[in-house]
Design a protein around this motif. Sequence first.
Motif: not given
Lengths: 108, 116
Positions: B30-33, A93-97, A1-9, B43-45
């Motif tokens: 200091d943070n780099l992704y 955490a520090n990561n974007l989805f 399952r995807k972390e984030v779901e949105q309508d692509p339009g 887009i995936k981490f």
Amino acid sequence: RKEVEQDPGPFNVPEGATVAFNCTYSNSASQSFFWYRQDCRKEPKLLMSVYSSGNEDGRFTAQLNRASQYISLLIRDSKLSDSATYLCVVRKANNLFFGTGTRLTVIP
Amino acid sequence: EAGVTQFPSHSVIEKGQTVTLRCDPISGHDNLYWYRRVMGKEIKFLLHFVKESKQDESGMPNNRFLAERTGGTYSTLKVQPAELEDSGVYFCASSHLGVDFYNEQFFGPGTRLTVL
């Protein structure tokens, strides 16, 4: 399952229209929420953060419902320059989805 | 202030070749992704550096990918050997070090990699 779901339009709207985008996220441990805007072949740029109480920035209003794990973006009085892909983004955490993005075209 | 820069902007290579992508973060970040977008997907981490240390590399697809950030400044991402499925746009982002969950990540323009 995807972390984030949105309508692509795509969403094609006339200038001056109001348009709303929605997205859902799967992980209740997600900590913060954003809408990014991405123009064609450009990098994503932060449009606005989304806070629990809801927030507004000019013509843009963002809402967050943590219970339903649902985020929305409302654009009022659409301008031609609003044409772009809008990315729903969740941070854990520090990561974007990212969602896959919703493509908006504002038509003269 | 200069933003995040990436080099090259485009790279076309053949399957089996090696490619090295470079990212220069915003000075003082200091943070780099590293992130990647393959055709038609989100887009995936890939991974996260704090200064020169790998904080999280859980998104790296396999051992053909090697990221480094010697000295805690710029970072490189090497793909060796490249496969067709590695084609996509590779974005780098940077941010200040901090515990603010709304700490903004600033993205570079991306490197568009095409593996033939």
